[in-house]
Design a protein around this motif. Structure first.
Motif, PDB file in Angstrom:
ATOM      1  N   GLU A 181       5.296  -1.928  -6.294  1.00  0.00           N
ATOM      2  CA  GLU A 181       4.393  -0.893  -5.682  1.00  0.00           C
ATOM      3  C   GLU A 181       5.028   0.518  -5.535  1.00  0.00           C
ATOM      4  O   GLU A 181       4.325   1.390  -6.401  1.00  0.00           O
ATOM      5  CB  GLU A 181       3.959  -1.213  -4.327  1.00  0.00           C
TER       6      GLU A 181
ATOM      7  N   TYR B 188       4.323   4.243  -7.874  1.00  0.00           N
ATOM      8  CA  TYR B 188       3.792   5.314  -7.359  1.00  0.00           C
ATOM      9  C   TYR B 188       4.905   6.574  -7.665  1.00  0.00           C
ATOM     10  O   TYR B 188       4.429   7.579  -7.975  1.00  0.00           O
ATOM     11  CB  TYR B 188       4.063   5.289  -5.731  1.00  0.00           C
TER      12      TYR B 188
ATOM     13  N   VAL C  44       2.995  19.793  -2.448  1.00  0.00           N
ATOM     14  CA  VAL C  44       2.249  18.368  -2.369  1.00  0.00           C
ATOM     15  C   VAL C  44       2.946  17.310  -3.458  1.00  0.00           C
ATOM     16  O   VAL C  44       3.017  17.957  -4.409  1.00  0.00           O
ATOM     17  CB  VAL C  44       0.851  18.424  -2.427  1.00  0.00           C
ATOM     18  N   ILE C  45       3.481  16.213  -3.043  1.00  0.00           N
ATOM     19  CA  ILE C  45       3.754  15.084  -3.793  1.00  0.00           C
ATOM     20  C   ILE C  45       2.823  14.035  -3.790  1.00  0.00           C
ATOM     21  O   ILE C  45       2.342  13.621  -2.900  1.00  0.00           O
ATOM     22  CB  ILE C  45       5.350  14.774  -3.506  1.00  0.00           C
ATOM     23  N   THR C  46       2.152  13.889  -4.898  1.00  0.00           N
ATOM     24  CA  THR C  46       1.042  13.032  -4.921  1.00  0.00           C
ATOM     25  C   THR C  46       0.971  12.117  -6.336  1.00  0.00           C
ATOM     26  O   THR C  46       1.582  12.310  -7.206  1.00  0.00           O
ATOM     27  CB  THR C  46      -0.345  13.630  -4.575  1.00  0.00           C
ATOM     28  N   SER C  47       0.304  10.978  -6.028  1.00  0.00           N
ATOM     29  CA  SER C  47       0.062  10.193  -7.492  1.00  0.00           C
ATOM     30  C   SER C  47      -1.365  10.076  -7.389  1.00  0.00           C
ATOM     31  O   SER C  47      -1.978   8.940  -8.151  1.00  0.00           O
ATOM     32  CB  SER C  47       0.794   8.897  -7.195  1.00  0.00           C
ATOM     33  N   ILE C  48      -2.441  10.779  -6.540  1.00  0.00           N
ATOM     34  CA  ILE C  48      -3.771  10.465  -6.688  1.00  0.00           C
ATOM     35  C   ILE C  48      -4.371  11.596  -7.504  1.00  0.00           C
ATOM     36  O   ILE C  48      -4.283  12.932  -7.140  1.00  0.00           O
ATOM     37  CB  ILE C  48      -4.370  10.355  -5.431  1.00  0.00           C
TER      38      ILE C  48
ATOM     39  N   LEU D  29      -8.276  11.939  -8.315  1.00  0.00           N
ATOM     40  CA  LEU D  29      -9.635  11.631  -8.358  1.00  0.00           C
ATOM     41  C   LEU D  29     -10.360  11.707  -9.436  1.00  0.00           C
ATOM     42  O   LEU D  29     -11.168  11.009 -10.058  1.00  0.00           O
ATOM     43  CB  LEU D  29     -10.417  11.940  -7.095  1.00  0.00           C
TER      44      LEU D  29
ATOM     45  N   PHE E 191      -6.694  12.826   1.699  1.00  0.00           N
ATOM     46  CA  PHE E 191      -6.759  14.535   1.069  1.00  0.00           C
ATOM     47  C   PHE E 191      -6.611  15.423   2.412  1.00  0.00           C
ATOM     48  O   PHE E 191      -6.698  16.511   2.109  1.00  0.00           O
ATOM     49  CB  PHE E 191      -8.008  14.809   0.389  1.00  0.00           C
TER      50      PHE E 191
ATOM     51  N   TYR F  60      -3.775  17.001   2.890  1.00  0.00           N
ATOM     52  CA  TYR F  60      -3.260  18.039   2.546  1.00  0.00           C
ATOM     53  C   TYR F  60      -3.927  19.179   1.913  1.00  0.00           C
ATOM     54  O   TYR F  60      -3.352  20.261   1.657  1.00  0.00           O
ATOM     55  CB  TYR F  60      -1.920  17.466   1.620  1.00  0.00           C
TER      56      TYR F  60
ATOM     57  N   SER G 185       3.523  18.270   1.839  1.00  0.00           N
ATOM     58  CA  SER G 185       3.050  16.947   2.250  1.00  0.00           C
ATOM     59  C   SER G 185       3.145  15.905   1.209  1.00  0.00           C
ATOM     60  O   SER G 185       3.425  16.513  -0.075  1.00  0.00           O
ATOM     61  CB  SER G 185       1.403  16.856   2.673  1.00  0.00           C
ATOM     62  N   ILE G 186       2.956  14.756   1.259  1.00  0.00           N
ATOM     63  CA  ILE G 186       3.112  13.618   0.040  1.00  0.00           C
ATOM     64  C   ILE G 186       2.213  12.602   0.707  1.00  0.00           C
ATOM     65  O   ILE G 186       1.694  12.029   1.552  1.00  0.00           O
ATOM     66  CB  ILE G 186       4.720  13.248   0.287  1.00  0.00           C
ATOM     67  N   SER G 187       1.698  12.150  -0.576  1.00  0.00           N
ATOM     68  CA  SER G 187       0.603  11.146  -0.542  1.00  0.00           C
ATOM     69  C   SER G 187       1.533   9.939  -1.247  1.00  0.00           C
ATOM     70  O   SER G 187       2.054   9.631  -1.975  1.00  0.00           O
ATOM     71  CB  SER G 187      -0.455  11.336  -1.236  1.00  0.00           C
TER      72      SER G 187
ATOM     73  N   PRO H  94       1.999   5.177  -0.874  1.00  0.00           N
ATOM     74  CA  PRO H  94       1.499   3.714  -0.730  1.00  0.00           C
ATOM     75  C   PRO H  94       0.753   3.405   0.572  1.00  0.00           C
ATOM     76  O   PRO H  94       1.242   3.900   1.537  1.00  0.00           O
ATOM     77  CB  PRO H  94       2.306   2.717  -1.308  1.00  0.00           C
TER      78      PRO H  94
END
Ligand code: SF4
Lengths: 350, 479
Positions: A86, A90, A204-208, A210, B64, B66, B73-75, B77
């Motif tokens: 998982e 990510y 922002v660190i993200t993996s989304i 939309l 969301f 952030y 910030s961090i998204s 699991p």
């Protein structure tokens, strides 16, 4: 300086030399010495060692440490790596650099603690969800455990990607002298990191993603990066391939056994050459194509029921590719391997 | 005119999630999330912590967040916020980690991570948004769903028999030592909002001073999935939800706490060398590795015996000594099924060139410390090979030995004379060296000094070595 080290210990020493800041792990045989050694050495050097509440916890702590712009690693063995998948997915998507050592044991399921190479598909072909790759280094000796782990941190940073050092119970447990020296890691700037300065507010660190188009763009960006890695980072050891009437191929501990096999066979006037992939992803296809003349039979030997062999077959369309595998924690003997070579040479075109 | 209420500075001026609605959030009308966001932003700004706060964006309706908070910030699991926050915190000890988690996130899939982060006292302030339901995924049951409450996965209502009772998370957290503040509050009325505002500010003030873990459970309303108007939803909290989840300050001992310091001086390569315990005499002198006694490039060895007879350290001793003579060497312990039948091995390969396989099938040299090992491995030793066996425990040899040299040494007895049976492995190694000249007595003694730091153990092994050595030299001359 020289030090007699286990493969598992060598990975930890290399990490420290590579300026790794943190180790987050969870005990599992046969990878536990990595956690033991890290627990001994990391705090002594003011680095962080933390035993996580679970494999999921460990990989996500690595995720956090990477997001903070630091060098972090974890280590586990097959069933534990399944749990980490998982986080790896990510991190691949969020482009977080980290190093993961996987000391493969026998599976599926709980299996046993003996050496196997049956997680090739899992690590090399994905394992986690989504369209991603991780760089997979396959050390064939304790020295390479040291060397590849050292390099893994630079690769991870250079390409902003998780890097897996894929090894097996035997390489992890065996000892050999390792030359340890100072090393200047290559550390790129990380403007994307999360820290406590005003400069990173709004980072922002993200993996989304939309929006479908945005997601497609991001996957495309990852894919372009993977193409670059494929071009630049594939590696393999070629041994006595020039005049070979048969090529044997295998990685990790099998590569070591096949190295001796080549010598054994040459002593019996069988012209055997070896291709030992040192990166599994990217797959060193060019090395194979260059080293294997059309028509020459190839014998792939793995501690599995046939996983690497699929990539060998995809790469060498004009060669008969044979397979021999052992499982359950068993290693083939030298005589057993010589018999396999003789058998292929008797009927090379199957 | 004095400004009495303003947009907190830790909120962005405009929200970029939706190009058309840059002043509104993405939450449903009447949702509790927006209120809580505002209280948190106010507290961060009031305590001047915007730079130090790093926010975990969870999986759920607030994924969301952030877009609203101008912090790093961090998204992450689903459920893993506390683990990710731990990783960041250990790397940035001055950071304040804000975990904003819903009831699916914290109370279901991430309970393990949440409890352990709390118990470690991470520098995390957790907002556990309990609205009794999974919002974003479509109104499914949460661990916090009330009994009889209908959701899309409890269409007939939650029952004790099937789903069990609602999970009281704040109560569980309050049982732990590490958290300094544990409370449950709500944002359904002006009165409760004021209370929550004070509590959150207190939480951030404590975090500012490095006083560790804070847990605030916030009862929030989800009119959409509760299928109620916002007014009905707010009333429902007072009339029904708080009967199951009482609003309470469970614990607050922040004032008596010391700030937590986790920073340590960092060591580099010289400290690593020191920590590894590398000593000058351990290094080989370089130069050409000497010839091997069997006249080839490579010599393979197996030590075998019962687990506990020290066969692993026997091999190690040999490997260490060989390394110093500039030979290439590998050592491999016995593994898995090999250990069946009372035989543990260690395999050593010594070579004048790079070693291929570390696996030893047919050893050139075998030290067998017990009977099963000589019966199992003895016949595999080739004609030019050497077997040293422990005659204290082996009274009979297999009939099919082909090794050219087969020497018995009463290793266990000689070791007992030297002080302890445990040193039988060293006796056997001494004997092997005496017979083959593979290593000198001094070389082994040097390795012993390094292996056994306790003087008494070293002395014992030295006596054992000498006993074995003398025996071996005698045998060598006899042969
Ligand atoms: S679904 Fe419920 S929790 Fe989610 S935004 Fe709407 S009202 Fe709020």
């Amino acid at each position: 300086m020289k030090k007699l080290l286990k493969g598992n210990e060598a990975a930890v020493v290399a990490a420290l030399v590579a300026d790794c800041d943190a180790f987050f792990g969870y005990p599992i045989t046969p990878a536990s010495e990595i956690a033991h050694t890290a627990a001994l050495l990391f705090p002594k050097l003011g680095r962080v060692f933390l035993q996580a509440e679970s494999e999921l916890g460990a990989i996500n702590m690595v995720f956090g440490a990477a997001a903070a712009g630091r060098r972090a690693m974890t280590a586990s063995s097959s069933p534990g790596i399944s749990l980490k998948m998982e986080g790896i997915s990510y991190m691949a998507c969020a482009e977080m650099p980290c190093v993961i050592v996987d000391v493969m044991r026998a599976g599926p399921g709980l299996g046993n603690i003996g050496p196997e190479q049956s997680d090739y598909f899992q690590i090399v072909k994905g394992g986690g969800h989504g369209d991603y790759r991780v760089i997979v280094l396959a050390p064939g000796s304790v020295r390479e455990m040291y060397q590849f782990t050292l390099e893994a941190f630079d690769l991870a940073d250079a390409y902003r990607t998780p890097v897996v050092v894929l090894t097996d119970a035997t390489t992890g447990q065996m000892m050999a002298p390792v030359e340890i020296g100072e090393f200047e890691p290559t550390k790129p700037e990380k403007p994307w990191k999360l820290d406590t300065t005003a400069a990173t507010n709004g980072n922002v660190i993200t993996s989304i993603y939309l929006d479908f188009d945005e997601m497609e763009r991001h996957v495309g960006h990852l894919d372009a990066k993977y193409a670059e890695i494929s071009r630049k980072e594939a590696r393999a050891e070629l041994y006595r391939t020039e005049d070979a009437e048969i090529l044997v191929t295998g990685y990790g501990i099998m590569g070591r056994l096949l190295h001796s096999l080549a010598d054994d066979c040459r002593a019996r006037d069988l012209r055997v050459g070896l291709i030992r992939p040192q990166t599994l992803w990217p797959f060193p296809a060019e090395f194979y194509r260059r080293a294997v003349r059309p028509g020459v039979p190839v014998l792939t030997v793995e501690l599995s029921k046939g996983q690497l062999v699929e990539d060998v077959r995809l790469t060498l369309r004009d060669n008969p590719v044979h397979f021999y595998g052992r499982s359950g924690g068993n290693l083939p003997t030298r005589e057993e391997l010589v018999r396999q070579v003789e058998q292929v040479l008797r009927r090379p075109d199957v | 005119m004095p400004i009495v209420l303003d947009k907190p500075s830790s909120f962005f001026d405009t929200f970029h999630r939706k190009p058309t609605q840059q002043k509104t959030t993405h939450y449903c009308p009447g949702c509790g999330h927006g209120i809580l966001h505002k209280l948190i932003a106010e507290a961060i700004s009031a305590a001047e912590l915007q730079d130090r706060c790093i926010i975990m964006a969870p999986v759920g309706c607030s994924v969301f967040l952030y877009y609203y908070f101008e912090c790093a910030s961090i998204s992450i699991p689903h459920g893993r916020a506390p683990a990710v926050a731990t990783g960041i915190s250990r790397m940035r000890p001055d950071a304040i980690l804000v975990c904003y988690q819903g009831d699916g996130d914290l109370a279901a899939i991430g309970t393990n991570n949440a409890i352990h982060a709390a118990s470690r006292g991470e520098k995390i302030i957790t907002f556990f948004v309990n609205n009794n339901v999974y919002g974003m995924t479509g109104g499914q049951m949460a661990p916090t769903t009330l009994l009889n409450q209908k959701t899309t996965t409890t269409p007939y209502g939650r029952t004790l028999e099937n789903e069990g009772a609602p999970l009281p998370v704040a109560e569980i957290m309050a049982t732990l030592d590490a958290p300094g503040l544990v409370a449950r509050t709500a944002v359904n009325s002006p009165r409760n909002i004021q209370k929550t505002r004070r509590l959150i500010r207190r939480g951030f003030e404590a975090m500012k001073d490095g006083k560790g873990y804070v847990f605030i459970e916030v009862l929030s309303h989800c009119p959409t999935n509760w299928r109620k108007t916002p007014e009905e939803a707010c009333r429902w909290i007072d009339e029904v939800v708080t009967k199951v989840y009482p609003l309470k300050l469970f614990k607050d001992d922040l004032d008596t706490r010391e700030p937590l310091c986790r920073e340590h001086p960092r060591g580099g390569f010289p400290e690593l060398v020191k920590a590894l315990g590398v000593r000058a005499e351990e290094q080989d002198a370089g130069g050409v590795p000497p010839a091997l006694p069997n006249g080839t490039d490579t010599l393979t060895f197996k030590g075998a015996g019962f687990g506990g007879q020290g066969v692993l350290s026997l091999g190690l001793l040999l490997a260490n000594t060989a390394m110093r003579k500039a030979w290439e060497v590998t050592w491999l312990p016995s593994y898995g099924p090999e250990m069946r039948g009372g035989v543990a091995y260690s395999s050593v390969v010594i070579s004048r060139k790079p070693i291929g396989s570390p696996v030893v099938d047919c050893p050139d040299i075998l030290i067998a410390l017990n009977k099963p090992s000589i019966f199992k491995l003895g016949p595999l030793v080739p004609e030019q090979g050497t077997i040293v066996y422990n005659s204290s425990m082996i009274d009979e040899l297999p009939p099919d030995l082909s090794a050219g040299t087969v020497a018995g040494v009463p290793a266990t007895d000689l070791a007992a004379e030297a002080g302890s049976q445990k040193a039988a492995n060293t006796v056997a190694l001494g004997c092997l060296a005496g017979i083959t000249g593979l290593l000198t007595r001094e070389e082994i003694a040097g390795a012993l000094r390094e292996t056994y730091s306790k003087p008494a153990v070293y002395d014992l092994n030295l006596r054992a070595l000498d006993a074995g050595w003398r025996h071996g030299v005698r045998q060598g001359t006899d042969a």
